[in-house]
Motif scaffolding. Structure first.
Motif, PDB file in Angstrom:
ATOM      1  N   PHE A 279      34.474  59.379 137.751  1.00  0.00           N
ATOM      2  CA  PHE A 279      35.339  59.019 136.627  1.00  0.00           C
ATOM      3  C   PHE A 279      35.211  57.539 136.285  1.00  0.00           C
ATOM      4  CE2 PHE A 279      37.865  62.490 138.722  1.00  0.00           C
ATOM      5  CZ  PHE A 279      37.754  63.425 137.695  1.00  0.00           C
ATOM      6  N   THR A 280      35.288  57.252 135.012  1.00  0.00           N
ATOM      7  CA  THR A 280      35.363  55.888 134.545  1.00  0.00           C
ATOM      8  C   THR A 280      36.810  55.503 134.251  1.00  0.00           C
ATOM      9  OG1 THR A 280      34.479  54.311 132.936  1.00  0.00           O
ATOM     10  CG2 THR A 280      35.075  56.470 132.095  1.00  0.00           C
ATOM     11  N   ALA A 281      37.064  54.215 134.135  1.00  0.00           N
ATOM     12  CA  ALA A 281      38.319  53.666 133.597  1.00  0.00           C
ATOM     13  C   ALA A 281      39.576  54.062 134.360  1.00  0.00           C
ATOM     14  CB  ALA A 281      38.465  54.059 132.123  1.00  0.00           C
ATOM     15  N   GLU A 282      39.460  54.306 135.655  1.00  0.00           N
ATOM     16  CA  GLU A 282      40.680  54.550 136.442  1.00  0.00           C
ATOM     17  C   GLU A 282      41.526  53.293 136.529  1.00  0.00           C
ATOM     18  OE1 GLU A 282      43.154  54.796 140.208  1.00  0.00           O
ATOM     19  OE2 GLU A 282      41.653  53.314 139.565  1.00  0.00           O
ATOM     20  N   GLU A 283      40.856  52.165 136.659  1.00  0.00           N
ATOM     21  CA  GLU A 283      41.569  50.910 136.872  1.00  0.00           C
ATOM     22  C   GLU A 283      42.345  50.443 135.638  1.00  0.00           C
ATOM     23  OE1 GLU A 283      41.957  49.657 139.671  1.00  0.00           O
ATOM     24  OE2 GLU A 283      40.214  50.022 140.964  1.00  0.00           O
ATOM     25  N   ILE A 284      42.020  50.969 134.469  1.00  0.00           N
ATOM     26  CA  ILE A 284      42.717  50.537 133.259  1.00  0.00           C
ATOM     27  C   ILE A 284      43.562  51.650 132.647  1.00  0.00           C
ATOM     28  CG2 ILE A 284      41.013  48.768 132.742  1.00  0.00           C
ATOM     29  CD1 ILE A 284      39.911  50.640 130.544  1.00  0.00           C
ATOM     30  N   GLY A 285      43.845  52.700 133.420  1.00  0.00           N
ATOM     31  CA  GLY A 285      44.741  53.737 132.903  1.00  0.00           C
ATOM     32  C   GLY A 285      44.318  55.160 133.158  1.00  0.00           C
ATOM     33  N   GLY A 286      43.273  55.377 133.954  1.00  0.00           N
ATOM     34  CA  GLY A 286      42.858  56.746 134.268  1.00  0.00           C
ATOM     35  C   GLY A 286      42.285  57.506 133.083  1.00  0.00           C
ATOM     36  N   PHE A 287      41.643  56.797 132.151  1.00  0.00           N
ATOM     37  CA  PHE A 287      41.167  57.448 130.928  1.00  0.00           C
ATOM     38  C   PHE A 287      40.040  58.440 131.188  1.00  0.00           C
ATOM     39  CE2 PHE A 287      43.005  53.449 129.234  1.00  0.00           C
ATOM     40  CZ  PHE A 287      43.968  54.020 128.424  1.00  0.00           C
ATOM     41  N   GLY A 288      39.171  58.150 132.149  1.00  0.00           N
ATOM     42  CA  GLY A 288      38.066  59.066 132.424  1.00  0.00           C
ATOM     43  C   GLY A 288      38.551  60.423 132.896  1.00  0.00           C
ATOM     44  N   SER A 289      39.458  60.432 133.837  1.00  0.00           N
ATOM     45  CA  SER A 289      39.967  61.706 134.357  1.00  0.00           C
ATOM     46  C   SER A 289      40.832  62.415 133.321  1.00  0.00           C
ATOM     47  CB  SER A 289      40.762  61.484 135.646  1.00  0.00           C
ATOM     48  OG  SER A 289      41.820  60.568 135.452  1.00  0.00           O
ATOM     49  N   ARG A 290      41.540  61.648 132.507  1.00  0.00           N
ATOM     50  CA  ARG A 290      42.351  62.266 131.467  1.00  0.00           C
ATOM     51  C   ARG A 290      41.469  62.984 130.440  1.00  0.00           C
ATOM     52  NH1 ARG A 290      46.076  57.312 129.753  1.00  0.00           N
ATOM     53  NH2 ARG A 290      46.559  58.675 127.971  1.00  0.00           N
ATOM     54  N   TYR A 291      40.374  62.343 130.044  1.00  0.00           N
ATOM     55  CA  TYR A 291      39.460  62.977 129.100  1.00  0.00           C
ATOM     56  C   TYR A 291      38.799  64.206 129.724  1.00  0.00           C
ATOM     57  CZ  TYR A 291      35.692  63.681 125.772  1.00  0.00           C
ATOM     58  OH  TYR A 291      34.837  64.245 124.853  1.00  0.00           O
ATOM     59  N   PHE A 292      38.326  64.058 130.943  1.00  0.00           N
ATOM     60  CA  PHE A 292      37.672  65.172 131.635  1.00  0.00           C
ATOM     61  C   PHE A 292      38.599  66.384 131.714  1.00  0.00           C
ATOM     62  CE2 PHE A 292      37.115  67.429 135.686  1.00  0.00           C
ATOM     63  CZ  PHE A 292      35.809  67.888 135.550  1.00  0.00           C
ATOM     64  N   SER A 293      39.854  66.161 132.041  1.00  0.00           N
ATOM     65  CA  SER A 293      40.812  67.264 132.189  1.00  0.00           C
ATOM     66  C   SER A 293      41.013  68.014 130.884  1.00  0.00           C
ATOM     67  CB  SER A 293      42.153  66.733 132.698  1.00  0.00           C
ATOM     68  OG  SER A 293      42.013  66.128 133.960  1.00  0.00           O
ATOM     69  N   GLN A 294      40.881  67.301 129.773  1.00  0.00           N
ATOM     70  CA  GLN A 294      41.065  67.936 128.469  1.00  0.00           C
ATOM     71  C   GLN A 294      39.916  68.865 128.099  1.00  0.00           C
ATOM     72  OE1 GLN A 294      41.513  64.556 125.883  1.00  0.00           O
ATOM     73  NE2 GLN A 294      43.471  63.941 126.794  1.00  0.00           N
ATOM     74  N   GLN A 295      38.794  68.765 128.811  1.00  0.00           N
ATOM     75  CA  GLN A 295      37.624  69.600 128.508  1.00  0.00           C
ATOM     76  C   GLN A 295      37.628  70.907 129.291  1.00  0.00           C
ATOM     77  OE1 GLN A 295      36.167  67.976 125.989  1.00  0.00           O
ATOM     78  NE2 GLN A 295      37.626  66.367 126.563  1.00  0.00           N
ATOM     79  N   LEU A 296      38.635  71.118 130.118  1.00  0.00           N
ATOM     80  CA  LEU A 296      38.689  72.298 130.974  1.00  0.00           C
ATOM     81  C   LEU A 296      39.926  73.132 130.679  1.00  0.00           C
ATOM     82  CD1 LEU A 296      37.846  70.637 134.414  1.00  0.00           C
ATOM     83  CD2 LEU A 296      36.319  72.098 133.093  1.00  0.00           C
ATOM     84  N   ASN A 297      39.794  74.431 130.912  1.00  0.00           N
ATOM     85  CA  ASN A 297      40.970  75.298 130.946  1.00  0.00           C
ATOM     86  C   ASN A 297      41.553  75.178 132.346  1.00  0.00           C
ATOM     87  OD1 ASN A 297      42.847  77.349 131.187  1.00  0.00           O
ATOM     88  ND2 ASN A 297      41.532  78.940 130.330  1.00  0.00           N
TER      89      ASN A 297
END
Length: 435
Positions: A279-297
């Motif tokens: 994941f990218t951007a964990e240190e500035i708000g967890g944006f990588g994991s947030r985006y990734f989660s939106q791509q999955l059911n």
């Protein structure tokens, strides 16, 4: 023949891992150090988001996934999952809350609109942060709100309000919603007139994602993840070191994900599809994991292993780690059972006051009901000697224990086997009831 069989039994019983698909040949301290040393090297420049350093790290991880013969995720044409962010900072703010003058000294705006005009309180959910309230517990979740929110912050929180003002100017996902933060002692306003103009620029990020397709249960997913970003380059410390190498945070977890990908693709005993993500951007708000989660059911995600800061020994010493949110699903119990007879053990999170379950990249999937947990060894009691190198330039590979890291990665591999095979399915994380 009898002596040969007895010898094999003796070898197997002497080491929990020695008869498990030759795991030591794939996951060992030498390979851990090789990967860890590259990820945390000065050449990566601290892997800060939006810098050439993090791009170098992404290329290295992608090359490793290719060497491990992973497949691309979804419709991606590479191992990169591209993310478009918006950097939005307020150019000016003018208006009134009742008779109180509003400007950039007492207004912070979290919005991706070029212009924002507010003339009705009814368009916003109003939240108050009173004197003595837990500021961050109330305010930070609101940055994720998919709704318009007006936050009235008591002036006793002025210092924290200034931190919020800086935070709103950072990268964010494009959104039609806005969150307004106003420093005021007016808790029951009757009117508002506010006009804000924002400076907007697009910024690009990328997760690195690889897949091992499942067999009989290919539409059921198990995710192994860690964040590969860190803090970049800052002011030199007392040792004239300006690079935040982030060896433990979280090159260690990223190393684990890369090694697990290689191991599982070698043994090929997964009935469920395995997804490996840096994941990218964990240190500035967890944006990588947030985006990734939106791509999955989320209903298709059976479990998520988030690996965070495993380079030092835990409070129980070596050959141990803890699982955040242990009580929220049966996943921890499954992992413990699969490690019976080994020298390694997983424990429940010993730092419940730190709310670690919702402070790492497992959080977004957990909020969707997925049994998503972080595995860590980091000491988080907030005592001076707990994590002396946390978010400091001194977080370097020389401070880590390669042998212990290898054992942790092996333990994750072994303990997850009944989950990836489809034999065990952890219970779901209970979702909050809708009001």
């Amino acid at each position: 023949m009898k002596k040969t069989v007895l010898l094999a039994i003796a070898i197997c019983t002497s080491s929990f891992y020695s008869c498990t698909e030759n795991i030591d040949q794939i996951i060992n301290a030498k390979e851990v150090e090789r990967i860890e040393r590259i990820l945390s090297s000065d050449e990566m420049e601290g892997r800060k988001t939006f810098t050439p350093g993090i791009d170098k790290a992404a290329d290295f991880i992608a090359a490793n996934f290719e060497e491990s013969n992973l497949e691309f995720f979804g419709d991606n044409d590479s191992f990169f999952q591209h993310i478009t962010m918006v950097k939005s900072s307020a150019g000016e703010a003018m208006g009134k809350l009742d008779k109180e003058v509003l400007n950039l000294t007492n207004v912070a705006v979290n919005s991706t609109e070029k212009e924002l005009h507010v003339d009705s309180l009814s368009d916003y959910e109003i939240v108050t942060v009173k004197k003595g309230a837990n500021f961050f517990q109330i305010v930070y979740p609101l940055f994720r709100a998919q709704k318009n929110v007006l936050v009235l912050i008591d002036k006793s929180h002025e210092n924290n309000f200034k931190r919020i003002s800086r935070f709103t100017g950072g990268a964010k996902f494009p959104s039609t919603f806005s969150q307004l933060f106003i420093l005021t002692n007016n808790t029951k306003p009757s009117s508002i007139q506010l006009h804000v103009t924002n400076k907007i620029t697009e910024q690009k990020l990328k997760n690195v994602v690889g897949v091992i397709p499942g067999k009989s249960k290919k539409d059921e997913y198990v995710v192994f993840g860690a964040h590969y970003d860190h803090l970049g380059i800052g002011k030199p410390d007392a040792n004239k070191d300006s690079i935040y190498n982030g060896a433990n945070d979280d090159a260690a977890g990223t190393t684990a994900v890369m090694m697990l990908a290689k191991y599982f693709n070698k043994i090929k005993d997964n009935e469920r599809t395995l997804i490996f993500v840096a994941f990218t951007a964990e240190e500035i708000g967890g944006f990588g994991s947030r985006y990734f989660s939106q791509q999955l059911n989320p209903d298709q995600v059976m479990a998520m292993f988030n690996i965070e800061m495993i380079g030092t020994d835990s409070k129980w010493g070596t050959n141990s780690a803890y699982i955040t949110g242990f009580e929220r699903s049966s996943m921890g119990e499954i992992l413990q059972k699969n490690l019976e007879g080994s020298k390694f053990r997983f424990e429940p999170d010993p730092y419940p006051k730190q709310n670690l379950f919702y402070r790492s990249d497992n959080a977004t999937l957990a909020e969707l009901g997925v049994p998503a947990h972080t595995i860590s060894t980091s000491k988080m009691d907030e005592k001076p000697n707990d994590e002396p190198n946390y978010h400091k330039q001194s977080d370097e590979i020389e401070k880590l224990d390669m042998n212990n890291m290898a054992e942790i990665i092996k333990a994750i591999a072994i303990s997850s086997k009944t989950i990836i095979s489809g034999k065990d399915t952890p219970t779901r994380v209970a979702l909050p009831k809708k009001q």
